[in-house]
Scaffold this active site. Sequence first.
Site, short mmCIF file in Angstrom:
data_model
loop_
_atom_site.label_atom_id
_atom_site.label_comp_id
_atom_site.label_asym_id
_atom_site.label_seq_id
_atom_site.Cartn_x
_atom_site.Cartn_y
_atom_site.Cartn_z
N LYS A 72 0.83 -1.22 0.00
CA LYS A 72 0.00 0.00 0.00
C LYS A 72 0.86 1.27 0.00
O LYS A 72 0.63 2.17 -0.80
CB LYS A 72 -0.90 0.00 1.23
CG LYS A 72 -1.48 1.35 1.55
CD LYS A 72 -2.17 1.36 2.91
CE LYS A 72 -2.48 2.76 3.38
NZ LYS A 72 -1.40 3.40 4.14
N ASN A 73 1.84 1.33 0.89
CA ASN A 73 2.57 2.59 1.03
C ASN A 73 3.54 2.85 -0.11
O ASN A 73 4.04 3.97 -0.25
CB ASN A 73 3.24 2.68 2.41
CG ASN A 73 2.20 2.90 3.51
OD1 ASN A 73 1.05 3.26 3.23
ND2 ASN A 73 2.58 2.65 4.76
N ARG B 291 -9.08 0.60 3.33
CA ARG B 291 -8.06 1.47 2.73
C ARG B 291 -6.75 0.73 2.54
O ARG B 291 -5.92 1.14 1.71
CB ARG B 291 -7.81 2.70 3.61
CG ARG B 291 -8.91 3.74 3.52
CD ARG B 291 -8.47 5.05 4.15
NE ARG B 291 -7.07 5.28 3.88
CZ ARG B 291 -6.16 5.63 4.78
NH1 ARG B 291 -6.50 5.84 6.02
NH2 ARG B 291 -4.90 5.81 4.44
N1 EPU Z 1 6.74 14.49 10.48
C1 EPU Z 1 6.94 15.82 10.74
N2 EPU Z 1 7.01 16.67 9.67
C2 EPU Z 1 6.88 16.26 8.39
C3 EPU Z 1 6.66 14.89 8.14
C4 EPU Z 1 6.60 14.03 9.22
O1 EPU Z 1 7.07 16.25 11.88
O2 EPU Z 1 6.94 17.08 7.47
C5 EPU Z 1 6.68 13.53 11.61
C6 EPU Z 1 5.33 12.85 11.70
O3 EPU Z 1 4.40 13.61 12.42
C7 EPU Z 1 5.69 11.55 12.38
C8 EPU Z 1 7.09 11.24 11.84
O4 EPU Z 1 7.59 12.48 11.36
O5 EPU Z 1 5.77 11.74 13.75
C9 EPU Z 1 7.14 10.23 10.72
O6 EPU Z 1 6.24 10.60 9.69
P1 EPU Z 1 6.42 10.15 8.18
O7 EPU Z 1 6.44 11.39 7.34
O8 EPU Z 1 7.56 9.21 8.04
O9 EPU Z 1 5.06 9.43 7.93
P2 EPU Z 1 4.17 9.46 6.66
O10 EPU Z 1 5.03 9.54 5.45
O11 EPU Z 1 3.10 10.49 6.80
C10 EPU Z 1 4.20 6.90 6.27
C11 EPU Z 1 3.15 5.85 6.14
C12 EPU Z 1 2.51 5.56 7.49
C13 EPU Z 1 3.60 5.17 8.48
C14 EPU Z 1 4.70 6.25 8.52
C15 EPU Z 1 5.87 5.87 9.41
C16 EPU Z 1 2.36 6.27 3.90
C17 EPU Z 1 1.27 6.74 3.03
N3 EPU Z 1 2.14 6.30 5.22
O12 EPU Z 1 3.50 8.06 6.73
O13 EPU Z 1 1.65 4.48 7.28
O14 EPU Z 1 3.04 5.03 9.75
O15 EPU Z 1 5.20 6.49 7.19
O16 EPU Z 1 6.44 4.70 8.97
O17 EPU Z 1 3.39 5.83 3.44
C18 EPU Z 1 -0.19 3.09 7.68
O18 EPU Z 1 0.17 2.44 6.69
O19 EPU Z 1 -1.09 2.69 8.49
C19 EPU Z 1 0.46 4.37 7.95
C20 EPU Z 1 -0.04 5.28 8.78
#
Ligand code: EPU
Length: 428
Positions: free
Chosen positions: A22-23, A396
């Site tokens: 998915k991701n 989802r």
């Molecule tokens: N963060 C910031 N600023 C940013 C971006 C992130 O402070 O600009 C913080 C977030 O708040 C969080 C941490 O950094 O505390 C990590 O966030 P990250 O950006 O890595 O997460 P994401 O890209 O929004 C993806 C996955 C999530 C998964 C996280 C961590 C996707 C679409 N989503 O989210 O997946 O939990 O990486 O591995 O790729 C899920 O699949 O259930 C899911 C939530």
Amino acid sequence: MEKLKIEGGNPLKGNIKVSGAKNSAVALIPATILADSPTVIEGLPDISDVHTLKALLEEIGGSVEFEDGEMRVNPEGMVAMPLPNGRVKKLRASYYLMGAMLGKFKKAAIGLPGGCYLGPRPIDQHIKGFEALGATVTNEQGALYLRADELKGARIYLDVVSVGATINIMLAAVRAKGQTIIENAAKEPEIIDVATLLSNMGANIKGAGTNVIRIEGVDELHGTRHTIIPDRIEAGTFMILAAAAGEGVTINNVIPLHVESLIAKLREMGVPVEIGDEDVYIGKSENLKSIDIQTLVYPGFPTDLQQPMTSLMTKIHGTAMVTDTIYSARFKHIDELKRMNANIKTEGRAAIVYGPSVLQGARVKASDLRAGAALVIAGLMAEGITEVTGLEHIDRGYSDLIEKLSGLGAVIWREEMSAEELEQVNNA
Ligand code: EPU
């Protein structure tokens, strides 16, 4: 609206196959915008996030076919159509449309993303990256407007290790002028998958999967054919489920290296695990030992498996602590597990599990995707019938879940909710 019903206590046995990640899917699909000719992605999961992104590509003028997991995207008719509202709110990963559209059209207008609520989820690092590449970013009534005369490569240090920011900056930088260096980049396998697609489209990317990624901008990208990686979180969910309620389950289509941290933790608990080339066998587990878990960025223990793991941990003999260092509020499943007789306390970012508990079937609500997975696992472990609502979250991210689990001998089905039940759920 439907609910899921599970008759717990049936031993699970046999084989279960993992779908495409998915991701990765949610980034690969927007990445096809960057090409000037059609791209085919094979092995996509049949989940609502994929269907939503297909519709979004069509909204901006793309022509998209999707059948049997294979998506063909022709980007020729695409334009920089603003997407301030509507479908973009349905999933968090709609933020990848920002990077991809900025990279291709030098402008984008995308509503702030939706997705699971797991505590504050800022996208400041994405924005920092876009601005470093030369874009102006403004927030106008809940949508981000990105504009650039020209994108120029830059050195970008991420203050937070972020999967989304790393991928989004790659998407925006592959067609920028000159070199971009992303420092303190995330290292998740999904990042390598997206970099592989982009490289096969003609991009010049080095270091994906390490914490420094170097990108030399190119003028144009062409379509290609790409096979997605297996979903390590779905694989992990099945491994945990097999440890919780299985009597010998083989999970097929796994890259074992991607689930190493989970394998280590399951073994520490006393779960029998055998690793093949592309599959993992989980034997019947008894007398689970107590372990502690701390979620970390890859290759540490994934936050996305923290919730499913909590359900399994209700079987341990002793006390165990789960700490989520990535998200501050990813514990909504715990109140629901307590309804099922689990003995768990939360304190800030930690949950303390007192085991063992014999879970009892109950009516529970999935507040987010992985909370849903945790409740399905709990339902399979529990005595009696469990009813799970909030299926839109589970849909989802898990494709053909009922068919897959039924194949292992689980008794699980969907049922339409009555008007009265709907009202109760909406008022809860
Ligand atoms: N963060 C910031 N600023 C940013 C971006 C992130 O402070 O600009 C913080 C977030 O708040 C969080 C941490 O950094 O505390 C990590 O966030 P990250 O950006 O890595 O997460 P994401 O890209 O929004 C993806 C996955 C999530 C998964 C996280 C961590 C996707 C679409 N989503 O989210 O997946 O939990 O990486 O591995 O790729 C899920 O699949 O259930 C899911 C939530």
